[in-house]
Design an enzyme around this catalytic site. Structure first.
Site, PDB file in Angstrom:
ATOM      1  CE  LYS A 258      44.716  41.713  33.917  1.00  0.00           C
ATOM      2  NZ  LYS A 258      43.583  41.099  34.602  1.00  0.00           N
ATOM      3  NE  ARG A 332      33.834  39.648  30.639  1.00  0.00           N
ATOM      4  CZ  ARG A 332      33.488  39.418  31.895  1.00  0.00           C
ATOM      5  NH1 ARG A 332      32.267  39.694  32.315  1.00  0.00           N
ATOM      6  NH2 ARG A 332      34.358  38.893  32.743  1.00  0.00           N
TER       7      ARG A 332
HETATM    8  N1  BES Z   1      42.737  37.984  31.315  1.00  0.00           N
HETATM    9  C1  BES Z   1      41.956  38.181  32.458  1.00  0.00           C
HETATM   10  C2  BES Z   1      41.589  36.894  33.175  1.00  0.00           C
HETATM   11  C3  BES Z   1      42.713  36.115  33.795  1.00  0.00           C
HETATM   12  C4  BES Z   1      43.022  36.272  35.129  1.00  0.00           C
HETATM   13  C5  BES Z   1      43.408  35.183  33.068  1.00  0.00           C
HETATM   14  C6  BES Z   1      44.024  35.530  35.713  1.00  0.00           C
HETATM   15  C7  BES Z   1      44.430  34.447  33.639  1.00  0.00           C
HETATM   16  C8  BES Z   1      44.725  34.611  34.963  1.00  0.00           C
HETATM   17  C9  BES Z   1      40.654  38.887  32.085  1.00  0.00           C
HETATM   18  O1  BES Z   1      40.702  39.740  31.005  1.00  0.00           O
HETATM   19  C10 BES Z   1      40.261  39.704  33.275  1.00  0.00           C
HETATM   20  O2  BES Z   1      41.000  40.568  33.623  1.00  0.00           O
HETATM   21  N2  BES Z   1      39.134  39.380  33.855  1.00  0.00           N
HETATM   22  C11 BES Z   1      38.654  40.059  35.020  1.00  0.00           C
HETATM   23  C12 BES Z   1      37.171  40.246  34.876  1.00  0.00           C
HETATM   24  C13 BES Z   1      36.579  41.181  35.856  1.00  0.00           C
HETATM   25  C14 BES Z   1      37.034  42.599  35.613  1.00  0.00           C
HETATM   26  C15 BES Z   1      35.083  41.079  35.777  1.00  0.00           C
HETATM   27  C16 BES Z   1      38.982  39.203  36.230  1.00  0.00           C
HETATM   28  O3  BES Z   1      38.917  37.974  36.126  1.00  0.00           O
HETATM   29  O4  BES Z   1      39.318  39.749  37.259  1.00  0.00           O
HETATM   30 ZN    ZN Z   2      41.364  41.713  31.543  1.00  0.00          ZN
END
Ligand code: BES
Ligand code: ZN
Ligand code: ZN
Length: 489
Positions: A258, A332
């Site tokens: 991230k 997921r």
């Molecule tokens: N934990 C995150 C989602 C999230 C984002 C929770 C902001 C709370 C606040 C999740 O694991 C994630 O990183 N999802 C990605 C998915 C993408 C790579 C398809 C996302 O939402 O960007």
């Molecule tokens: Zn994630």
């Protein structure tokens, strides 16, 4: 804080401070003894507007309607305004929607939720001095209240808000103080206190269970993963419910790292799991006549030489192969295995999962609202309705076959991300659906709490940080399902 309820009028109750709610600009109400002062202060009694009269030891707060969600917010505002003053006891009258004692539960929830502060790591604490809250059944709109019923609601409100605060505490705890082993320890402690069953699966058990998707996500972390199973099994149980929680104690994104601005707050990626612990605590303390199982996938998503990679193909517990195209879509993968495990362990009448699953859900519906998905329209509507009733915001997001097709992989059964940048909350839900058995499809609902679980500013009865999203919603839903006879399912 201790709560007491009495039929005595507020004027006859001895307490250090009084809280009075006012609906609209109705300054003629018999509860108001400071009409002139309020007028002078320009008090409009708009929702959440607080007027603290120091010399009179009274706090007035505006409420939009005599409904639980407004009363809860106002109670939180009131107690925040005075918690660190000299007062030790507080008195308040009853405010209900046409005599429905749920208003008392909402008010008590508001006080307990409003007083919460995560100050464990602060050297100077903003202490709450209020030890006792005395509620009079004297009602704002002159409805006759049954003190027995009112007292039950007061008790429920207290337990539910305490469970929500427990969830907030777990979520707010920094990732190096709350990792999978610690989550398991907390679950065991709660289980012992409330008479729940608690089973913790370690790595060797997870290997035996073929939870290889979850194990892959966990691999680069120095903290070993745990799957936690909590169960409330009363003798008189009418139906069974399973609730599965995403418990990423930290989500760095893994090798699909991230950006730094997006990594901060990712300690909150354990919000679903933390809600499951809170829900099980409340269900046990409320002695709800329903069998409730909580399943938690507690994992840390990190980088390192042993990290799982984009391009890996994982085999989930149900044998489905998953092409990893982004290691940040890890929730997921963890849930896929835990959902399979939960379905194998318990033949539930309803299956819910709570997860901070996608940023897309936050973008789509805003940070205060959860996205509710699934194949059963009635169930989704019920979740949304019960959430709103208890002051949580939720909205239904519909699946469709076109979005389902975007998860196709050329080399495996499914890809862990979709091939479109649109509809990310729904495609994540559709991914989970692949791990729900055909005969369970209509019993399942996925709740994406990525927005409301953790908000970096105060909103309504919620403080900055963790809100405990999902706890009140699920308790209300369980209460509703308890009232339904099996054929109404
Ligand atoms: N934990 C995150 C989602 C999230 C984002 C929770 C902001 C709370 C606040 C999740 O694991 C994630 O990183 N999802 C990605 C998915 C993408 C790579 C398809 C996302 O939402 O960007
Ligand atoms: Zn994630
Ligand atoms: Zn995540």
């Amino acid at each position: 804080m201790n709560f007491e309820i009495t039929i005595a009028k507020t004027k006859d109750i001895k307490a250090d401070v009084e809280v009075i709610f006012i609906q609209g600009e109705n300054l003629e109400h018999r509860f108001i003894q400071d009409k002139k002062l309020l007028k002078k202060a320009g008090f409009k009694a708009s929702q959440d507007e607080v007027c603290y009269l120091l010399e009179r030891d009274r706090v007035y707060v505006g409420i939009q309607e005599l409904e639980g969600k407004y009363i809860r917010r106002a109670a939180a505002k009131a107690i925040r305004a005075i918690k660190s003053k000299k007062y030790k006891s507080l008195k308040v009258a009853s405010y209900t929607n046409k005599g429905c004692t749920y208003g008392i539960r909402a008010m008590v929830e508001g006080f307990v939720l409003g007083v919460y502060e995560f100050d464990k790591y602060k050297s100077t604490k903003n202490k709450n001095n209020i030890k006792k809250i005395i509620i009079s059944t004297d009602e704002y709109s002159e409805y006759e209240l049954d003190i027995q019923k009112a007292s039950i609601q007061m008790h429920k409100g207290e337990l539910i808000a305490q469970a929500t605060n427990l969830t907030r505490d777990i979520v707010n705890t920094p990732p190096d103080d709350c990792y999978p082993k610690v989550m398991a320890k907390i679950a065991k402690k709660v289980a012992k206190e409330c008479g729940l069953e608690c089973d913790v699966l370690k790595v060797s058990d997870l290997q035996k269970e073929k939870m290889n998707a979850l194990l892959a996500v966990a691999r680069a972390s120095r903290h070993k993963p745990k799957v936690i199973h909590l169960a409330h099994k009363p003798k008189d149980a009418k139906i069974k419910i399973s609730i599965i929680g995403k418990g990423l104690t930290y989500d760095s994104g893994g090798l699909s790292l991230k950006p730094s601005d997006f990594m901060v707050t990712m300690k909150s990626d354990k919000s679903g799991a933390s809600a499951v612990i809170g829900i099980l605590q409340a269900v046990a303390k409320l002695k709800l006549p329903i069998e409730v199982h909580g399943f938690i996938g507690a994992v840390e998503n990190m980088i390192g030489g042993d990290a799982y990679k984009p391009d890996d193909v994982l085999v989930a517990k149900n044998g489905k192969t998953i092409e990893v195209r982004n290691t940040d879509a890890e929730g997921r993968l963890v849930l896929a295995d835990v959902l399979c495990y939960a379905q194998e362990q318990v033949k539930a009448d309803y299956i819910f999962d709570l997860a901070t699953l996608t940023g897309a859900c936050v973008v789509g519906v805003g940070e205060y609202t959860s996205g509710v998905m699934g194949h059963n329209q009635n169930l989704k509507e019920m979740v949304v309705r019960e959430a709103h009733y208890c002051g949580e915001l939720a909205t239904a997001l519909d699946f469709n076959d076109y979005l389902k097709d975007t998860l196709k992989s050329k080399i495996a059964d499914i890809s862990n991300i979709s091939n479109t940048r649109y509809g990310g909350a729904i495609t994540a839900g559709l991914f989970l659906s692949e791990f729900i058995d055909e005969h369970h499809k209509n019993k399942w609902s996925h709740i994406d709490i990525a927005g409301p679980a953790y908000v970096e500013h105060e909103w309504g009865e919620n403080p900055a940080g963790a809100s405990g999203a999902g706890v009140r919603m699920m308790i209300k839903l369980i209460e509703k399902l308890t009232l339904k006879t099996p054929h109404q399912k």
